[in-house]
Design an enzyme around this catalytic site. Structure first.
Site, PDB file in Angstrom:
ATOM      1  N   LYS A  19     -37.434  22.850  26.835  1.00 34.03           N
ATOM      2  CA  LYS A  19     -38.391  23.789  25.784  1.00 34.03           C
ATOM      3  C   LYS A  19     -39.596  24.024  26.369  1.00 34.03           C
ATOM      4  CE  LYS A  19     -37.797  21.315  22.110  1.00 34.03           C
ATOM      5  NZ  LYS A  19     -37.138  20.019  22.762  1.00 34.03           N
ATOM      6  N   ARG A  94     -37.711  21.847  12.598  1.00 31.81           N
ATOM      7  CA  ARG A  94     -36.954  21.032  13.002  1.00 31.81           C
ATOM      8  C   ARG A  94     -36.099  20.421  11.919  1.00 31.81           C
ATOM      9  NH1 ARG A  94     -39.909  19.221  17.932  1.00 31.81           N
ATOM     10  NH2 ARG A  94     -38.945  17.264  18.576  1.00 31.81           N
ATOM     11  N   ARG A 133     -39.632  12.700  33.791  1.00 28.59           N
ATOM     12  CA  ARG A 133     -40.726  13.639  33.613  1.00 28.59           C
ATOM     13  C   ARG A 133     -42.126  12.782  33.433  1.00 28.59           C
ATOM     14  NH1 ARG A 133     -40.782  16.710  27.859  1.00 28.59           N
ATOM     15  NH2 ARG A 133     -40.245  14.630  26.910  1.00 28.59           N
ATOM     16  N   ARG A 166     -45.228  10.060  28.858  1.00 32.32           N
ATOM     17  CA  ARG A 166     -45.367  10.257  27.331  1.00 32.32           C
ATOM     18  C   ARG A 166     -44.638   8.745  26.887  1.00 32.32           C
ATOM     19  NH1 ARG A 166     -43.012  15.845  25.228  1.00 32.32           N
ATOM     20  NH2 ARG A 166     -42.105  14.503  23.710  1.00 32.32           N
ATOM     21  N   ARG A 177     -35.031   9.827  19.016  1.00 36.79           N
ATOM     22  CA  ARG A 177     -35.379  11.366  18.937  1.00 36.79           C
ATOM     23  C   ARG A 177     -33.809  12.157  19.099  1.00 36.79           C
ATOM     24  NH1 ARG A 177     -39.109  11.353  23.996  1.00 36.79           N
ATOM     25  NH2 ARG A 177     -38.877  13.641  23.911  1.00 36.79           N
TER      26      ARG A 177
HETATM   27  P1  AP5 Z   1     -39.370  19.798  29.197  1.00 35.94           P
HETATM   28  O1  AP5 Z   1     -39.534  21.114  29.448  1.00 35.94           O
HETATM   29  O2  AP5 Z   1     -40.487  18.920  29.062  1.00 35.94           O
HETATM   30  O3  AP5 Z   1     -38.434  19.483  27.892  1.00 35.94           O
HETATM   31  P2  AP5 Z   1     -38.629  19.552  26.369  1.00 35.94           P
HETATM   32  O4  AP5 Z   1     -37.416  20.223  25.682  1.00 35.94           O
HETATM   33  O5  AP5 Z   1     -39.895  20.222  25.964  1.00 35.94           O
HETATM   34  O6  AP5 Z   1     -38.858  18.252  25.855  1.00 35.94           O
HETATM   35  P3  AP5 Z   1     -39.544  17.533  24.931  1.00 35.94           P
HETATM   36  O7  AP5 Z   1     -39.345  15.830  25.153  1.00 35.94           O
HETATM   37  O8  AP5 Z   1     -40.873  18.002  24.800  1.00 35.94           O
HETATM   38  O9  AP5 Z   1     -38.857  17.675  23.464  1.00 35.94           O
HETATM   39  P4  AP5 Z   1     -39.051  17.052  22.042  1.00 35.94           P
HETATM   40  O10 AP5 Z   1     -38.520  18.212  21.203  1.00 35.94           O
HETATM   41  O11 AP5 Z   1     -38.554  15.612  22.073  1.00 35.94           O
HETATM   42  O12 AP5 Z   1     -40.546  16.751  22.113  1.00 35.94           O
HETATM   43  P5  AP5 Z   1     -41.669  17.550  21.168  1.00 35.94           P
HETATM   44  O13 AP5 Z   1     -43.088  17.643  22.094  1.00 35.94           O
HETATM   45  O14 AP5 Z   1     -41.394  18.784  20.633  1.00 35.94           O
HETATM   46  O15 AP5 Z   1     -38.447  19.494  30.171  1.00 35.94           O
HETATM   47  C1  AP5 Z   1     -38.019  17.877  30.394  1.00 35.94           C
HETATM   48  C2  AP5 Z   1     -38.270  17.401  31.822  1.00 35.94           C
HETATM   49  O16 AP5 Z   1     -37.008  17.809  32.461  1.00 35.94           O
HETATM   50  C3  AP5 Z   1     -39.340  17.680  32.490  1.00 35.94           C
HETATM   51  O17 AP5 Z   1     -39.683  16.840  33.418  1.00 35.94           O
HETATM   52  C4  AP5 Z   1     -38.863  19.088  33.297  1.00 35.94           C
HETATM   53  O18 AP5 Z   1     -39.422  19.245  34.353  1.00 35.94           O
HETATM   54  C5  AP5 Z   1     -37.320  18.852  33.595  1.00 35.94           C
HETATM   55  N1  AP5 Z   1     -36.611  20.183  33.494  1.00 35.94           N
HETATM   56  C6  AP5 Z   1     -36.705  21.074  32.510  1.00 35.94           C
HETATM   57  N2  AP5 Z   1     -35.843  22.141  32.649  1.00 35.94           N
HETATM   58  C7  AP5 Z   1     -34.883  21.671  33.771  1.00 35.94           C
HETATM   59  C8  AP5 Z   1     -33.890  22.194  34.270  1.00 35.94           C
HETATM   60  N3  AP5 Z   1     -33.449  23.352  33.994  1.00 35.94           N
HETATM   61  N4  AP5 Z   1     -33.459  21.647  35.513  1.00 35.94           N
HETATM   62  C9  AP5 Z   1     -34.002  20.315  35.906  1.00 35.94           C
HETATM   63  N5  AP5 Z   1     -34.959  19.870  35.135  1.00 35.94           N
HETATM   64  C10 AP5 Z   1     -35.629  20.538  34.331  1.00 35.94           C
HETATM   65  O19 AP5 Z   1     -41.945  16.652  20.014  1.00 35.94           O
HETATM   66  C11 AP5 Z   1     -42.568  15.237  20.237  1.00 35.94           C
HETATM   67  C12 AP5 Z   1     -42.434  14.596  18.577  1.00 35.94           C
HETATM   68  O20 AP5 Z   1     -43.591  15.304  18.076  1.00 35.94           O
HETATM   69  C13 AP5 Z   1     -41.225  14.338  17.953  1.00 35.94           C
HETATM   70  O21 AP5 Z   1     -40.516  13.318  18.340  1.00 35.94           O
HETATM   71  C14 AP5 Z   1     -41.771  14.147  16.686  1.00 35.94           C
HETATM   72  O22 AP5 Z   1     -42.011  13.023  16.495  1.00 35.94           O
HETATM   73  C15 AP5 Z   1     -42.947  15.228  16.546  1.00 35.94           C
HETATM   74  N6  AP5 Z   1     -42.783  16.672  16.438  1.00 35.94           N
HETATM   75  C16 AP5 Z   1     -42.951  17.628  16.892  1.00 35.94           C
HETATM   76  N7  AP5 Z   1     -42.675  18.714  16.230  1.00 35.94           N
HETATM   77  C17 AP5 Z   1     -42.245  18.370  14.905  1.00 35.94           C
HETATM   78  C18 AP5 Z   1     -41.862  19.042  14.012  1.00 35.94           C
HETATM   79  N8  AP5 Z   1     -41.442  20.293  13.668  1.00 35.94           N
HETATM   80  N9  AP5 Z   1     -41.437  18.271  12.544  1.00 35.94           N
HETATM   81  C19 AP5 Z   1     -41.696  16.803  12.710  1.00 35.94           C
HETATM   82  N10 AP5 Z   1     -42.030  16.121  13.940  1.00 35.94           N
HETATM   83  C20 AP5 Z   1     -42.415  16.993  14.966  1.00 35.94           C
HETATM   84 MG    MG Z   2     -41.626  20.111  25.119  1.00 40.71          MG
END
Ligand code: AP5
Ligand code: MG
Length: 223
Positions: A19, A94, A133, A166, A177
């Site tokens: 994402k 979410r 990552r 992270r 997660r």
């Molecule tokens: P990356 O692009 O970083 O993936 P991502 O989908 O952004 O993964 P996240 O871990 O950020 O998602 P998440 O939903 O768990 O975390 P968030 O920060 O939203 O890619 C991942 C890796 O793969 C990278 O190394 C990249 O280079 C590689 N990659 C990407 N695409 C690729 C491809 N096509 N091919 C090969 N490699 C690739 O949330 C974190 C925490 O915050 C949650 O757990 C929760 O505690 C809290 N939180 C956030 N939002 C909310 C909400 N709305 N409500 C409640 N809690 C929330």
């Molecule tokens: Mg992300």
């Protein structure tokens, strides 16, 4: 899409689906702001604000931050001037209550969601992406030691800060997660599916191939 609605996008998908990676490409191409609740929480944690203190225990354990905290944060952000012509939501909504709150806050200002992009991938690929990552704690840029290496090992290309892993990128937190995603977030695909807004994208492809699919969907919506 409604006239004057702007391009109001939700990007959803399991942890490490890509994402954040796709968000960087989308905002550059469509000139809309990137609203990532995860990034907002991580910034609050590093600044040690009251919000950060509240959010950190949930995030480090892989659990969702309570809805009332998250909804207020997003409502304030979407009220800003730069969101009037559109926005990209990454990681919000979410839960179904977050989706309902989003719909009603947008309706108050005569707006609506234009499209929901649902990134789909296998668990095995996701765990590999999570453990390989690396992120920049200074500017938020995301790298991968296998698929998206920085030019200099462990150094951010953009701001030259040292890269880190992270705290929630452990196998244990990843499983929590993923479970939270299945139980609490997947139902929003059904919520927006009923409105005919959801398009699935195969997130197992290369970064460029995923973006090409995303672009086709958004160009159609954007007219
Ligand atoms: P990356 O692009 O970083 O993936 P991502 O989908 O952004 O993964 P996240 O871990 O950020 O998602 P998440 O939903 O768990 O975390 P968030 O920060 O939203 O890619 C991942 C890796 O793969 C990278 O190394 C990249 O280079 C590689 N990659 C990407 N695409 C690729 C491809 N096509 N091919 C090969 N490699 C690739 O949330 C974190 C925490 O915050 C949650 O757990 C929760 O505690 C809290 N939180 C956030 N939002 C909310 C909400 N709305 N409500 C409640 N809690 C929330
Ligand atoms: Mg992300």
């Amino acid at each position: 899409m409604k006239e004057n609605n702007g391009l109001n996008i939700i990007l959803m998908g399991p942890p490490a689906a890509g994402k954040g990676t796709q968000s960087e490409l989308i905002i550059e191409h469509y000139h809309i702001p990137h609203i990532s609740t995860g990034d907002m929480f991580r910034a609050a944690i590093s600044e040690k604000t009251p919000l950060g203190l509240k959010a950190s225990e949930y995030i480090n354990a892989g659990l969702l931050v309570p809805d009332e905290v998250t909804i207020g944060l997003v409502e304030e952000r979407l009220g800003k001037e730069d969101c009037k012509e559109g926005f990209l939501l990454d990681g919000f909504p979410r839960t179904v209550p977050q989706a309902e709150a989003l719909d009603s806050m947008l309706a108050k200002s005569g707006r609506q969601i234009s499209a929901v992009i649902h990134m789909v991938a296998d668990d095995e690929v996701l765990i590999n992406r999570i453990t390989s990552r690396r992120v920049c704690p200074n500017c938020g840029a995301s790298y991968n030691v296998v698929t998206k290496k920085p030019q200099v090992e462990n150094v951010c290309d953009a701001c030259h800060h040292e890269l880190i892993q992270r705290k929630d990128d452990t196998r244990e937190a990843f499983q929590v997660r993923l479970d939270a995603y299945r139980a609490q977030t997947l139902p929003i695909a059904e919520h927006y599916g009923k409105q005919g807004l959801v398009s699935e994208v195969n997130a197992l492809q290369s970064i460029d191939a995923v973006f090409s699919d995303v672009e086709k969907i958004l160009d159609e919506v954007n007219g």
